[in-house]
Scaffold this motif. Structure first.
Motif, PDB file in Angstrom:
ATOM      1  N   PHE A  10       0.330  -1.140  -0.189  1.00 33.34           N
ATOM      2  CA  PHE A  10       0.617   0.140  -0.138  1.00 33.34           C
ATOM      3  C   PHE A  10       1.194   1.255   0.174  1.00 33.34           C
ATOM      4  O   PHE A  10       1.688   1.379   0.768  1.00 33.34           O
ATOM      5  N   TYR A  11       0.307   2.321  -0.659  1.00 31.28           N
ATOM      6  CA  TYR A  11       1.395   2.860  -0.837  1.00 31.28           C
ATOM      7  C   TYR A  11       0.808   3.983   0.128  1.00 31.28           C
ATOM      8  O   TYR A  11       1.392   5.233   0.809  1.00 31.28           O
ATOM      9  N   PHE A  12      -0.247   4.381   1.024  1.00 31.47           N
ATOM     10  CA  PHE A  12      -0.807   4.651   2.061  1.00 31.47           C
ATOM     11  C   PHE A  12       0.112   4.242   3.473  1.00 31.47           C
ATOM     12  O   PHE A  12       0.764   2.972   3.623  1.00 31.47           O
ATOM     13  N   GLY A  66       5.657  17.819   1.078  1.00 32.09           N
ATOM     14  CA  GLY A  66       6.748  17.707   2.523  1.00 32.09           C
ATOM     15  C   GLY A  66       5.910  17.906   3.541  1.00 32.09           C
ATOM     16  O   GLY A  66       5.508  17.289   4.756  1.00 32.09           O
ATOM     17  N   LYS A  67       3.817  17.969   3.241  1.00 31.01           N
ATOM     18  CA  LYS A  67       2.796  18.138   4.138  1.00 31.01           C
ATOM     19  C   LYS A  67       2.047  16.502   4.554  1.00 31.01           C
ATOM     20  O   LYS A  67       2.348  15.063   3.754  1.00 31.01           O
ATOM     21  N   ASN A  68       1.825  16.229   5.501  1.00 34.64           N
ATOM     22  CA  ASN A  68       0.827  15.216   5.791  1.00 34.64           C
ATOM     23  C   ASN A  68      -0.619  15.497   5.185  1.00 34.64           C
ATOM     24  O   ASN A  68      -1.055  16.388   5.688  1.00 34.64           O
ATOM     25  N   ILE A  69      -0.987  14.272   4.630  1.00 34.01           N
ATOM     26  CA  ILE A  69      -2.811  14.379   4.741  1.00 34.01           C
ATOM     27  C   ILE A  69      -3.746  13.635   4.988  1.00 34.01           C
ATOM     28  O   ILE A  69      -3.042  12.007   4.808  1.00 34.01           O
ATOM     29  N   LEU A  70      -4.351  13.905   5.015  1.00 38.00           N
ATOM     30  CA  LEU A  70      -5.592  12.450   5.296  1.00 38.00           C
ATOM     31  C   LEU A  70      -6.661  12.665   4.190  1.00 38.00           C
ATOM     32  O   LEU A  70      -7.778  13.561   3.730  1.00 38.00           O
ATOM     33  N   LEU A  71      -6.563  11.356   3.524  1.00 40.65           N
ATOM     34  CA  LEU A  71      -8.082  11.336   2.940  1.00 40.65           C
ATOM     35  C   LEU A  71      -9.037  10.240   3.262  1.00 40.65           C
ATOM     36  O   LEU A  71      -9.137   9.594   3.748  1.00 40.65           O
ATOM     37  N   ILE A  72     -10.200  10.647   2.359  1.00 37.76           N
ATOM     38  CA  ILE A  72     -11.421  10.520   3.084  1.00 37.76           C
ATOM     39  C   ILE A  72     -12.096  10.145   1.621  1.00 37.76           C
ATOM     40  O   ILE A  72     -12.438  10.742   0.941  1.00 37.76           O
ATOM     41  N   ASP A  73     -12.941   8.931   1.983  1.00 41.73           N
ATOM     42  CA  ASP A  73     -13.949   7.641   1.624  1.00 41.73           C
ATOM     43  C   ASP A  73     -14.480   7.553   2.244  1.00 41.73           C
ATOM     44  O   ASP A  73     -14.834   7.316   3.388  1.00 41.73           O
ATOM     45  N   ASP A  74     -15.992   6.517   1.389  1.00 41.27           N
ATOM     46  CA  ASP A  74     -16.733   6.038   2.344  1.00 41.27           C
ATOM     47  C   ASP A  74     -17.145   4.890   2.428  1.00 41.27           C
ATOM     48  O   ASP A  74     -16.978   4.364   4.153  1.00 41.27           O
ATOM     49  N   ILE A  75     -16.362   4.228   1.878  1.00 44.63           N
ATOM     50  CA  ILE A  75     -15.813   2.336   2.093  1.00 44.63           C
ATOM     51  C   ILE A  75     -14.679   1.934   1.654  1.00 44.63           C
ATOM     52  O   ILE A  75     -14.010   1.980   0.623  1.00 44.63           O
ATOM     53  N   PHE A  76     -13.964   1.520   2.163  1.00 44.73           N
ATOM     54  CA  PHE A  76     -12.595   0.297   2.054  1.00 44.73           C
ATOM     55  C   PHE A  76     -13.274  -0.746   1.666  1.00 44.73           C
ATOM     56  O   PHE A  76     -13.700  -1.297   2.400  1.00 44.73           O
ATOM     57  N   THR A  77     -13.216  -0.618   0.533  1.00 43.68           N
ATOM     58  CA  THR A  77     -13.563  -2.268   0.197  1.00 43.68           C
ATOM     59  C   THR A  77     -12.469  -3.458   0.044  1.00 43.68           C
ATOM     60  O   THR A  77     -11.430  -3.721   0.626  1.00 43.68           O
ATOM     61  N   THR A  78     -11.451  -3.110  -1.373  1.00 39.70           N
ATOM     62  CA  THR A  78     -10.071  -3.716  -0.649  1.00 39.70           C
ATOM     63  C   THR A  78      -9.260  -2.976  -1.278  1.00 39.70           C
ATOM     64  O   THR A  78      -8.128  -2.992  -1.092  1.00 39.70           O
ATOM     65  N   GLY A  79      -9.773  -1.137  -0.833  1.00 42.24           N
ATOM     66  CA  GLY A  79      -8.095  -0.149  -0.409  1.00 42.24           C
ATOM     67  C   GLY A  79      -7.900   0.051  -2.559  1.00 42.24           C
ATOM     68  O   GLY A  79      -7.182   0.888  -2.108  1.00 42.24           O
ATOM     69  N   SER A  80      -8.634  -0.716  -3.825  1.00 40.03           N
ATOM     70  CA  SER A  80      -7.545   0.043  -4.778  1.00 40.03           C
ATOM     71  C   SER A  80      -7.912   1.869  -4.990  1.00 40.03           C
ATOM     72  O   SER A  80      -6.771   1.982  -5.034  1.00 40.03           O
ATOM     73  N   THR A  81      -9.221   2.031  -4.600  1.00 37.73           N
ATOM     74  CA  THR A  81      -9.187   3.189  -4.893  1.00 37.73           C
ATOM     75  C   THR A  81      -7.867   4.070  -4.431  1.00 37.73           C
ATOM     76  O   THR A  81      -7.256   5.279  -4.684  1.00 37.73           O
ATOM     77  N   VAL A  82      -8.127   4.189  -3.246  1.00 41.37           N
ATOM     78  CA  VAL A  82      -7.569   4.834  -1.982  1.00 41.37           C
ATOM     79  C   VAL A  82      -6.037   4.802  -2.130  1.00 41.37           C
ATOM     80  O   VAL A  82      -5.414   5.625  -1.992  1.00 41.37           O
ATOM     81  N   ASN A  83      -5.893   4.082  -2.794  1.00 34.82           N
ATOM     82  CA  ASN A  83      -4.231   3.497  -2.796  1.00 34.82           C
ATOM     83  C   ASN A  83      -3.907   3.710  -4.395  1.00 34.82           C
ATOM     84  O   ASN A  83      -2.323   4.183  -3.821  1.00 34.82           O
ATOM     85  N   GLU A  84      -4.431   3.455  -5.199  1.00 33.71           N
ATOM     86  CA  GLU A  84      -4.124   4.629  -6.806  1.00 33.71           C
ATOM     87  C   GLU A  84      -4.035   6.565  -5.970  1.00 33.71           C
ATOM     88  O   GLU A  84      -3.325   6.736  -6.706  1.00 33.71           O
ATOM     89  N   ILE A  85      -4.683   6.212  -5.407  1.00 38.53           N
ATOM     90  CA  ILE A  85      -4.503   8.346  -5.667  1.00 38.53           C
ATOM     91  C   ILE A  85      -3.328   8.270  -4.421  1.00 38.53           C
ATOM     92  O   ILE A  85      -3.203   9.156  -4.179  1.00 38.53           O
ATOM     93  N   SER A  86      -2.963   7.572  -3.298  1.00 43.79           N
ATOM     94  CA  SER A  86      -2.336   7.711  -2.576  1.00 43.79           C
ATOM     95  C   SER A  86      -0.587   7.441  -3.502  1.00 43.79           C
ATOM     96  O   SER A  86       0.123   8.263  -2.764  1.00 43.79           O
ATOM     97  N   LYS A  87      -0.663   6.618  -4.516  1.00 40.99           N
ATOM     98  CA  LYS A  87       0.507   6.320  -4.993  1.00 40.99           C
ATOM     99  C   LYS A  87       0.823   7.601  -5.548  1.00 40.99           C
ATOM    100  O   LYS A  87       2.005   8.694  -5.817  1.00 40.99           O
ATOM    101  N   LEU A  88      -0.540   8.504  -6.015  1.00 40.25           N
ATOM    102  CA  LEU A  88      -0.340   9.412  -7.101  1.00 40.25           C
ATOM    103  C   LEU A  88       0.488  10.973  -5.833  1.00 40.25           C
ATOM    104  O   LEU A  88       1.257  12.029  -6.323  1.00 40.25           O
ATOM    105  N   ARG A 126       1.795   9.929  -3.239  1.00 38.89           N
ATOM    106  CA  ARG A 126       3.499  10.058  -2.982  1.00 38.89           C
ATOM    107  C   ARG A 126       4.521  10.970  -4.056  1.00 38.89           C
ATOM    108  O   ARG A 126       5.516  10.783  -4.301  1.00 38.89           O
ATOM    109  N   LEU A 127       4.338  10.419  -5.217  1.00 42.16           N
ATOM    110  CA  LEU A 127       5.084  10.883  -6.589  1.00 42.16           C
ATOM    111  C   LEU A 127       5.110  12.027  -6.526  1.00 42.16           C
ATOM    112  O   LEU A 127       5.601  12.667  -7.050  1.00 42.16           O
ATOM    113  N   ASN A 128       4.159  12.748  -5.777  1.00 43.91           N
ATOM    114  CA  ASN A 128       3.808  14.781  -5.071  1.00 43.91           C
ATOM    115  C   ASN A 128       4.408  15.198  -4.502  1.00 43.91           C
ATOM    116  O   ASN A 128       4.226  16.057  -3.949  1.00 43.91           O
TER     117      ASN A 128
END
Length: 248
Positions: A74-76, A199-221, A223-225
């Motif tokens: 996981f990237y988060f 260089g900041k810390n971010i809290l990413l909000i979604d409604d449901i964590f099923t497999t985590g694929s959506t939040v992981n893809e955003i987390s990768k992005l 992380r790259l920034n």
């Protein structure tokens, strides 16, 4: 007469947000006692993915990992969920998303705030999983954005709307983890204001964590920034079907 007027302006009872049963206005999260008892608030969650931990042996009590996290990347840094997904808990999200019960954002954000009070995390901004503009026009709002904005008001941490959904992906609920990963690949882009997250810390909000694929893809992005730490927070998480059942 005065009491009648006061009762009209400030009624003693309101309705449960799940079953519409009359309740007193002091009820926790505006839920009746029966509905509240049906919700499984997560106490011992995996410190990575946030899914409920079931210990199969008293000799092996280790929440540094779980059967769902095993061999996954996981990237988060950490995902936090408040309530286990069930027939009763999912009605909170379904009513919110598909029955236009936008007032649910207030109660969901209150639940999240109380969960955050128990977590030892610090973050500079709150962001959210974006909807594609076509789905946004159809629904009229983004449930994750509304939750994020309500939470921002409560905890006084600013919103950073820095993610854009480029692809109008197919609905994910019938897809497995690998299919979701393929569907979501390159579905998101960052906005110009992403530099504020450097260089900041971010809290990413979604409604449901099923497999985590959506939040992981955003987390990768993110992380790259050059985002420093990424925390994910959802109201619900689905239990892992492969949990080892507790020994008798």
């Amino acid at each position: 007469m005065l009491n009648f007027v006061l009762d009209f302006i400030y009624p003693e009872n309101i309705s449960c947000i799940l079953c519409d049963k009359p309740i007193k206005k002091v009820n926790t999260y505006s839920l009746c006692k029966d509905c509240f008892k049906e919700l499984n608030f997560i106490q011992d969650g995996c410190i990575k993915c946030g899914k409920p931990i079931i210990y199969h042996s008293l000799e092996k009590i280790d929440i540094c990992g779980c059967s769902y996290c095993f061999n996954k990347s996981f990237y988060f840094d950490k995902s936090i969920s408040c309530i286990e997904y069930s027939d009763i808990s999912k009605s909170m999200i379904l009513g919110f998303k598909y029955k236009n019960k936008t007032y649910m954002a207030k109660y969901i954000s209150n639940i999240m705030k109380e969960k955050l009070d128990l977590e030892n995390i610090e973050f500079d901004y709150i962001t959210f999983v974006p909807l594609h503009k076509k789905r946004m026009r159809k629904r009229g709002f983004n449930q994750s954005e509304k939750i994020a904005k309500e939470l921002s008001k409560i905890i006084n941490i600013p919103i950073l709307d820095c993610i854009y959904r480029k692809s109008n992906t197919n609905r994910l609920y019938n897809l497995n983890r690998q299919e979701r990963k393929i569907e979501l690949k390159n579905a998101f882009l960052v906005k110009e204001n992403i530099n504020y997250a450097n260089g900041k810390n971010i809290l990413l909000i979604d409604d449901i964590f099923t497999t985590g694929s959506t939040v992981n893809e955003i987390s990768k992005l993110l992380r790259l920034n050059n985002v420093n730490r990424i925390f994910v927070m959802t109201l619900l998480t689905k239990s892992n079907d492969n949990y080892i059942k507790a020994e008798n």
